[in-house]
Design an enzyme around this catalytic site. Structure first.
Site, mmCIF file in Angstrom:
data_model
loop_
_atom_site.group_PDB
_atom_site.id
_atom_site.type_symbol
_atom_site.label_atom_id
_atom_site.label_comp_id
_atom_site.label_asym_id
_atom_site.label_seq_id
_atom_site.Cartn_x
_atom_site.Cartn_y
_atom_site.Cartn_z
ATOM 1 N N TYR A 33 0.831 -1.201 0.000
ATOM 2 C CA TYR A 33 0.000 0.000 0.000
ATOM 3 C C TYR A 33 0.863 1.248 0.000
ATOM 4 C CZ TYR A 33 0.857 0.923 5.003
ATOM 5 O OH TYR A 33 1.450 1.235 6.211
ATOM 6 N N LYS A 147 6.488 -1.761 1.781
ATOM 7 C CA LYS A 147 5.291 -1.226 2.448
ATOM 8 C C LYS A 147 4.159 -2.241 2.340
ATOM 9 C CE LYS A 147 3.159 3.287 3.324
ATOM 10 N NZ LYS A 147 3.249 3.165 4.781
ATOM 11 N N GLU A 180 12.157 2.689 14.004
ATOM 12 C CA GLU A 180 11.177 3.695 13.568
ATOM 13 C C GLU A 180 9.914 3.538 14.403
ATOM 14 O OE1 GLU A 180 9.729 2.926 9.558
ATOM 15 O OE2 GLU A 180 9.944 0.774 9.844
ATOM 16 N N LEU A 205 11.018 1.699 6.958
ATOM 17 C CA LEU A 205 10.359 2.159 5.742
ATOM 18 C C LEU A 205 10.932 3.546 5.454
ATOM 19 C CD1 LEU A 205 8.006 1.549 3.681
ATOM 20 C CD2 LEU A 205 6.821 3.353 4.919
HETATM 21 N N1 PDD Z 1 2.696 5.075 7.412
HETATM 22 N N2 PDD Z 1 7.420 3.993 8.870
HETATM 23 C C1 PDD Z 1 6.306 3.243 8.867
HETATM 24 C C2 PDD Z 1 6.347 1.909 9.512
HETATM 25 C C3 PDD Z 1 5.136 3.744 8.276
HETATM 26 O O1 PDD Z 1 4.024 2.993 8.256
HETATM 27 C C4 PDD Z 1 5.143 5.041 7.701
HETATM 28 C C5 PDD Z 1 3.920 5.614 7.036
HETATM 29 C C6 PDD Z 1 6.328 5.783 7.724
HETATM 30 C C7 PDD Z 1 6.423 7.164 7.109
HETATM 31 O O2 PDD Z 1 6.342 7.121 5.710
HETATM 32 P P1 PDD Z 1 5.771 8.350 4.852
HETATM 33 O O3 PDD Z 1 6.550 9.549 5.269
HETATM 34 O O4 PDD Z 1 6.043 7.945 3.455
HETATM 35 O O5 PDD Z 1 4.305 8.496 5.174
HETATM 36 C C8 PDD Z 1 7.452 5.225 8.311
HETATM 37 C C9 PDD Z 1 1.486 5.467 6.759
HETATM 38 C C10 PDD Z 1 1.206 6.930 6.855
HETATM 39 C C11 PDD Z 1 0.361 4.599 7.258
HETATM 40 O O6 PDD Z 1 0.604 3.402 7.419
HETATM 41 O O7 PDD Z 1 -0.762 5.081 7.456
#
Ligand code: PDD
Length: 293
Positions: A33, A147, A180, A205
């Site tokens: 996703y 992801k 993270e 991620l």
């Molecule tokens: N999550 N690390 C993890 C485990 C994440 O699920 C996310 C984002 C990030 C940050 O990635 P980005 O800056 O590309 O949003 C880091 C999304 C927002 C979610 O699962 O809803």
């Protein structure tokens, strides 16, 4: 106004949108996703999300349901139909529908769902209010760069944070290093004023927001280091914050109940929030988007 979702070739009312019971995403979490932020009518970091999606699909050998270009058209159309000026777009691609069998099915088309949600506009005052994080063991598999919709450890961690009255849980690996957050990247500012976030590897991620903040730091000459940091180092940090498409740049003022800095948003965090917002408003998102490991 009723919400509209895109499901496998059709735009349908959100409340009627459904996938097949043998969708492999539903049965095996066999899918990936992306979550895109929409800020003032523009998608943030569209190219970065598309490149990261290509990485996730490629690593799992899931076919694109259509070309990246066609997918871009659908994403914009879902956003338009839901009149999203500020909000989020969710995109999910699974290996498709097939009789339940662990190995990959033959000749199955990937399944695609796109939804959109309006949200209040980015609110700097809100983001400057500090939140707390807790630390928890990182019990995930070893490919956090993908992801994947397989998010059980993340949702359990987020629930633990919520029950502890915290905003996020920072995950700690076997070496005592913070990787993270459950849905965001983790950052600290050292006593020497250096920004630190975990290096991009299989351990995290690589966030689109993370990449934007790093590029904004380069442009502004803010010193940073991409490396792992321990819980102990985080506890002694001058400042801390999280980044994600949903949290933008959000100040962290306590870790496991221990106050960070003076318990208020730090100076550099506040500056990075301003730089980040300027960056996405001028550049649209990270320019260097081929950094997936
Ligand atoms: N999550 N690390 C993890 C485990 C994440 O699920 C996310 C984002 C990030 C940050 O990635 P980005 O800056 O590309 O949003 C880091 C999304 C927002 C979610 O699962 O809803």
């Amino acid at each position: 106004m009723s919400r509209i979702a895109y499901v496998n070739g059709q735009y349908v009312p959100h409340q009627d949108a459904a996938v097949h019971i043998e969708d492999r995403g539903y049965q095996f979490a066999d899918g990936v996703y992306e979550v895109f932020a929409v800020h003032q009518g523009r998608m943030v970091g569209e190219q970065g999300h598309m490149d990261r999606l290509a990485h996730s699909l490629g690593e799992l050998r899931i076919d694109w349901p259509m070309s990246a270009r066609a997918l871009g058209v659908i994403i914009r159309e879902v956003s338009r139909r839901n009149r999203v000026r500020d909000g989020l777009i969710y995109l999910q691609i699974t290996r498709g529908v097939a009789r339940r069998d662990h190995s990959f099915p033959d000749n199955t088309e990937s399944a695609l769902v796109v939804t959109a949600r309006r949200m209040p506009p980015l609110d700097k005052e809100q983001l400057r209010k500090g939140v707390g994080v807790i630390t928890i063991p990182d019990i995930r598999w070893q490919r956090h760069d993908i992801k994947s919709v397989s998010l059980l450890p993340n949702i359990i961690g987020k629930q633990q944070a919520r029950e502890a009255g915290a905003y996020e849980a920072w995950m700690v690996n076997n070496e005592g290093m913070i990787t993270e957050g459950t849905a965001s990247n983790a950052w600290i500012v050292t006593k020497d004023g250096e920004l630190v976030t975990h290096n991009a590897s299989h351990a995290i991620l690589n966030g689109i927001t993370r990449l934007s903040v790093l590029e904004a730091a380069v442009a502004a000459g803010v010193p940073f280091s991409e490396r792992a940091f321990s819980v102990e180092e985080a506890m002694q940090a001058k400042e801390a914050f999280v980044t994600s498409s949903t949290s933008h740049v959000k100040a962290v003022t306590s870790i496991d109940g221990h106050s960070i800095g003076n318990g208020h948003i730090g100076e550099l965090t506040s500056r990075m929030l301003d730089l980040y917002v300027d960056f996405i408003e001028t550049k649209g998102g990270p320019q260097n988007t081929n950094t997936w490991n």
